[in-house]
Motif scaffolding. Structure first.
Motif, mmCIF file in Angstrom:
data_model
loop_
_atom_site.group_PDB
_atom_site.id
_atom_site.type_symbol
_atom_site.label_atom_id
_atom_site.label_comp_id
_atom_site.label_asym_id
_atom_site.label_seq_id
_atom_site.Cartn_x
_atom_site.Cartn_y
_atom_site.Cartn_z
ATOM 1 N N GLY A 375 0.739 -1.052 0.126
ATOM 2 C CA GLY A 375 0.141 0.089 0.089
ATOM 3 C C GLY A 375 0.793 1.429 0.183
ATOM 4 O O GLY A 375 0.330 2.282 -0.479
ATOM 5 N N GLU A 376 2.010 1.310 0.550
ATOM 6 C CA GLU A 376 2.862 2.488 0.557
ATOM 7 C C GLU A 376 4.223 2.074 0.883
ATOM 8 O O GLU A 376 4.242 0.896 1.387
ATOM 9 C CB GLU A 376 2.370 3.474 1.622
ATOM 10 N N PRO A 377 5.080 2.894 0.843
ATOM 11 C CA PRO A 377 6.469 2.420 1.278
ATOM 12 C C PRO A 377 6.352 2.122 2.805
ATOM 13 O O PRO A 377 5.790 2.834 3.597
ATOM 14 C CB PRO A 377 7.531 3.598 0.874
ATOM 15 N N ASP A 399 7.514 -7.341 0.766
ATOM 16 C CA ASP A 399 7.053 -6.053 0.623
ATOM 17 C C ASP A 399 6.514 -5.879 -0.807
ATOM 18 O O ASP A 399 7.292 -5.976 -1.825
ATOM 19 C CB ASP A 399 8.178 -5.170 0.887
ATOM 20 N N THR A 400 5.125 -5.783 -1.297
ATOM 21 C CA THR A 400 4.590 -5.929 -2.267
ATOM 22 C C THR A 400 4.378 -4.728 -2.984
ATOM 23 O O THR A 400 3.601 -4.140 -2.431
ATOM 24 C CB THR A 400 3.509 -7.031 -2.181
ATOM 25 N N TRP A 402 2.446 -2.796 -6.018
ATOM 26 C CA TRP A 402 1.578 -2.874 -6.925
ATOM 27 C C TRP A 402 0.515 -1.956 -6.926
ATOM 28 O O TRP A 402 0.477 -0.848 -6.043
ATOM 29 C CB TRP A 402 0.805 -4.156 -7.227
ATOM 30 N N GLN A 403 -0.321 -1.457 -7.973
ATOM 31 C CA GLN A 403 -1.558 -0.591 -7.941
ATOM 32 C C GLN A 403 -2.833 -1.276 -8.157
ATOM 33 O O GLN A 403 -2.861 -2.223 -8.975
ATOM 34 C CB GLN A 403 -1.096 0.449 -9.049
ATOM 35 N N THR A 404 -3.779 -0.399 -7.918
ATOM 36 C CA THR A 404 -5.214 -0.916 -8.482
ATOM 37 C C THR A 404 -5.160 -1.252 -10.149
ATOM 38 O O THR A 404 -5.746 -2.186 -10.271
ATOM 39 C CB THR A 404 -6.219 0.407 -8.395
ATOM 40 N N ASP A 489 4.900 6.350 -10.079
ATOM 41 C CA ASP A 489 5.854 6.120 -8.600
ATOM 42 C C ASP A 489 7.201 6.465 -9.200
ATOM 43 O O ASP A 489 7.710 6.014 -10.250
ATOM 44 C CB ASP A 489 5.607 4.954 -8.158
ATOM 45 N N ARG A 504 4.878 8.420 -4.724
ATOM 46 C CA ARG A 504 4.417 9.115 -5.892
ATOM 47 C C ARG A 504 5.198 10.421 -6.405
ATOM 48 O O ARG A 504 5.764 11.019 -5.623
ATOM 49 C CB ARG A 504 3.103 9.522 -5.851
ATOM 50 N N ASN A 510 -0.509 9.309 -0.668
ATOM 51 C CA ASN A 510 -1.090 8.117 0.052
ATOM 52 C C ASN A 510 -1.284 8.273 1.448
ATOM 53 O O ASN A 510 -0.165 8.024 2.351
ATOM 54 C CB ASN A 510 0.218 6.982 -0.411
ATOM 55 N N ARG A 515 -5.218 5.946 -1.910
ATOM 56 C CA ARG A 515 -4.847 6.941 -2.843
ATOM 57 C C ARG A 515 -5.764 8.182 -2.676
ATOM 58 O O ARG A 515 -6.954 7.744 -2.885
ATOM 59 C CB ARG A 515 -4.982 6.221 -4.015
HETATM 60 O O1 PRX Z 1 2.694 4.885 -4.678
HETATM 61 C C1 PRX Z 1 2.463 3.199 -4.601
HETATM 62 C C2 PRX Z 1 1.847 2.813 -3.333
HETATM 63 O O2 PRX Z 1 0.452 2.873 -3.531
HETATM 64 C C3 PRX Z 1 0.178 3.254 -4.905
HETATM 65 C C4 PRX Z 1 -1.122 2.206 -5.403
HETATM 66 O O3 PRX Z 1 -2.091 2.435 -4.579
HETATM 67 P P1 PRX Z 1 -3.605 1.585 -4.840
HETATM 68 O O4 PRX Z 1 -3.894 1.714 -6.387
HETATM 69 O O5 PRX Z 1 -4.411 2.220 -4.195
HETATM 70 O O6 PRX Z 1 -2.986 0.254 -4.576
HETATM 71 C C5 PRX Z 1 -2.373 -0.148 -3.377
HETATM 72 C C6 PRX Z 1 -2.265 -1.601 -3.188
HETATM 73 C C7 PRX Z 1 -1.885 -2.366 -4.207
HETATM 74 C C8 PRX Z 1 1.305 2.884 -6.022
HETATM 75 O O7 PRX Z 1 1.592 3.775 -6.868
HETATM 76 N N1 PRX Z 1 2.319 1.453 -3.050
HETATM 77 C C9 PRX Z 1 1.649 0.244 -2.995
HETATM 78 N N2 PRX Z 1 2.398 -0.863 -2.640
HETATM 79 C C10 PRX Z 1 3.667 -0.130 -2.189
HETATM 80 C C11 PRX Z 1 3.578 1.124 -2.627
HETATM 81 N N3 PRX Z 1 4.639 2.091 -2.485
HETATM 82 C C12 PRX Z 1 5.725 1.332 -1.810
HETATM 83 N N4 PRX Z 1 5.866 -0.009 -1.723
HETATM 84 C C13 PRX Z 1 4.692 -0.744 -1.767
HETATM 85 N N5 PRX Z 1 4.715 -1.949 -1.159
#
Ligand code: PRX
Length: 635
Positions: A375-377, A399-400, A402-404, A489, A504, A510, A515
């Motif tokens: 979800g975030e760093p 530490d995964t 990804w994004q929506t 990102d 971002r 975030n 988001r």
């Molecule tokens: O900035 C990145 C951050 O969350 C953003 C995507 O948000 P959302 O679409 O709501 O999805 C969140 C869950 C999949 C990304 O552009 N983000 C997500 N995971 C990480 C992350 N930033 C750093 N490390 C992560 N593991």
């Protein structure tokens, strides 16, 4: 080819194969799923339009993969384990057989209420098994679900329902979160005033909150279930779907305008979520897997519902919050259900950390084998606390990143296989080809580089379009850099080739892993009667990761400054939802603008971060004096 990677060498081999022969690779992986008809062509794509088609000609239904195919072998094993908000309410276990029956029955309820293949159905529900049942029932009949997170306002719900032109809504009277009771149906009723497309509202009873029920439109879930049972509608054949038919829409914020409806399709999404679930978490049959996300977000879609169920896993759903009745709730749940895999968010870890170790002590966490973050760093302190206090240094942390829009995890260690490094998402999964580019769009080769993160080749789980507006999809993701998907990102690739996401680089903030687009919040603030204009930026927040800092210009002096701030926050809550309430509001006389009228956010960001002595060049500003005023009054 088996889906599962079991060693680092296997990972390297799979990765190489996926890059050299992507179609053969994904064709092999897709062979591990149930298809009603095999695809004719694995991949057809260009990032220009964009046009992305995976498994074209293939026919399937994702619920056959998530339910029917498990009945023989593990029909009596748990599919969903549910823990209530209230620790004294008995938990529920739905076996694959139970879940299959309930999904079929509710799918018939949807049909009885007029649902057809291709219809858009809005789901606004608490975190209870019926939410997953409603999601899967839509997929069963080929209706496109649009799940809306429980924390959004009536206006946000209305925007989403109108955008997708939903004809049916599935909701509940209310939900419980800690000591709070949230009236979902009441909020939905406020939204529906603006939504003439909605013909039917199916209402589940959960909280016994009084609700209005409109004749001809609103029906009770339980009554509809009884009707279907009386009619003997226990079975519901799975609708045959094209691999590229939409499976769901999920709205997400970007740097401009209203949230976009990200569209995911049946075939590629199924293959990608199943494959990544298996490999990232290294799920073993019999494991209990607990993802603490809400199904209202993509993490819940992919890694509470579809990914785990397609792999026959036991997925634990939790209705409540991590800090109620106390900050030991997650650990009680791990102890109670002997959870093996825990997937959570940095913001939750930081918040629990702050409450101290007394809530962890005495809890048996020995069942844990894998920990995940999303979800975030994740900051170094939280990573170490998670590793030492929760994982007792024996559980790999994945530490995964990804994004929506991605559908599933793109960059992550494979648990116990990829050597980890604190705060690094490490390496791309097979099939994922990340590149770092500089401002001009030049690809940065080699290691020890920092740039904007793009992906240069499609993967099956990626978005296909933004609902009703393909051009917006193109301009948002595929127009910044030619022939690449731009993530938004920033990222670093270190000397080992490991990736670390830095956050971002656009106007997306975030907050607690949610988001939020600054433009959206500014629009809401500007709706307040006395506001002339505003600018919203992020600033580092100990628990939330980032907080929202709003600079607001009023048309007249506030009579009561504190009350006006609260009024503005209430306006944002009303228009977007409580998750978008600014943490800080500073009234200013003017915003720093260039001579062409552009707000210099860089300066506002620095001030919000407290870096007031290092504002860079302010000579191009129309009125440099505003900066001093803002600096002197910063919160
Ligand atoms: O900035 C990145 C951050 O969350 C953003 C995507 O948000 P959302 O679409 O709501 O999805 C969140 C869950 C999949 C990304 O552009 N983000 C997500 N995971 C990480 C992350 N930033 C750093 N490390 C992560 N593991």
């Amino acid at each position: 080819m088996d889906l599962r990677i079991r060693s680092f060498e296997e990972y390297q081999k799979a990765y190489q194969y996926s890059v050299e022969q992507p179609e053969d690779f994904w064709g092999d992986i897709a062979g591990n799923f149930v298809w009603k008809k095999k695809w004719d062509k694995v991949l057809d794509w260009n990032f220009k339009e964009p046009k992305i088609k995976w498994f074209e000609g293939g026919k399937l239904n994702i619920t056959e993969n998530c339910l029917d195919r498990h009945l023989e072998e593990r029909g009596d094993e748990p599919a969903i384990i549910w823990e209530s908000n209230d620790p004294d309410e008995h938990h529920r276990v739905l076996t694959y057989k139970n879940l299959h029956q309930k999904v079929c029955l509710f799918a018939n309820v949807l049909k009885n209420n007029g649902a057809k293949k291709g219809d858009r159905i809005c789901i606004y529900m608490p975190m209870i098994p019926e939410l997953a049942i409603a999601v899967l029932a839509c997929a069963r009949i080929g209706a496109i679900h649009s799940v809306i997170f429980g924390g959004f306002s009536a206006q946000s719900i209305a925007d989403r329902i109108q955008d997708a032109q939903c004809n049916i809504v599935v909701t509940a009277d209310g939900s419980f979160r800690g000591t709070k009771e949230v009236g979902l149906k009441n909020v939905m009723d406020d939204a529906l005033v603006q939504c003439p497309s909605v013909q039917k509202v199916i209402v589940l009873t959960r909280s016994r909150t009084p609700v209005s029920m409109i004749k001809g439109r609103d029906v009770w879930w339980i009554d509809e279930i009884h009707k279907a049972e009386t009619l003997g509608q226990v079975d519901c054949p799975a609708e045959e779907m094209d691999a590229e038919d939409p499976l769901f829409i999920l709205y997400t914020s970007g740097s401009t305008g209203k949230p976009k409806g990200v569209v995911h399709t049946c075939g590629g999404y199924m293959v990608y979520t199943g494959y990544t679930f298996q490999n990232v978490f290294q799920y073993n049959s019999g494991d209990v897997y607990f993802c603490t996300a809400d199904i209202g977000w993509i993490t819940g879609h992919s890694y509470i519902v579809y990914g785990p169920l397609s792999q026959g896993a036991a997925t634990l759903m939790f209705e409540g919050i991590p800090t109620w009745p106390d900050a030991g709730r997650f650990w009680d749940i791990v102890d109670k259900f002997k959870v093996n895999i825990l997937y959570t968010a940095p913001t939750a870890i930081r918040s629990l950390m702050q409450h101290g170790l007394s809530f962890v002590e005495g809890k048996d966490l020995s069942s844990l084998r894998v920990l995940g973050s999303v979800g975030e760093p994740i900051n170094e302190e939280a990573w170490h606390w998670f590793n030492e206090q929760i994982g007792k240094k024996k559980c790999p942390i994945v530490d995964t990143w990804w994004q929506t829009e991605n559908g599933g995890i793109l960059i992550s260690p494979l648990a116990g296989i990829t050597p980890t490094k604190p705060c690094y998402a490490t390496l791309p999964l097979p099939g994922v080809q990340p590149v770092l580019v500089d401002e001009k769009g030049e690809i940065l080769e080699g290691n020890n580089v920092t740039g904007n993160l793009c992906i240069k080749f499609p993967w099956p789980g990626m978005l296909r379009t933004t609902y009703g507006d393909h051009e917006r999809c193109r301009t948002t993701y595929f127009a910044t850099y030619e022939n690449m998907y731009f993530t938004g990102d920033g990222c670093l690739r270190d000397e080992d080739g490991y990736y670390r996401i830095t956050g971002r680089v656009d106007d997306v903030i975030n907050v607690s892993g949610h988001r939020i687009g600054t433009a959206e919040v500014e629009n809401a603030i500007n709706m307040f009667t006395d506001v002339i204009e505003s600018a919203v930026v992020g600033y580092p927040h100990d628990i939330k990761g980032q907080g929202l800092y709003a600079y607001v210009v009023l048309s007249k002096e506030a009579r009561d400054v504190e009350l006006t701030k609260k009024d503005i926050a209430a306006t944002v809550s009303r228009l977007i939802g409580p998750i978008a309430r600014p943490d800080k509001i500073q009234f200013v006389y003017g915003l720093p603008k260039t001579r062409s009228g552009k707000i210099m956010r860089r300066i506002l960001r620095k001030i919000a971060e407290g870096e007031i002595n290092n504002l860079g060049d302010t000579s191009t500003l129309l009125d440099p004096a505003v900066v001093d005023e803002i600096k002197n009054n910063r919160l």
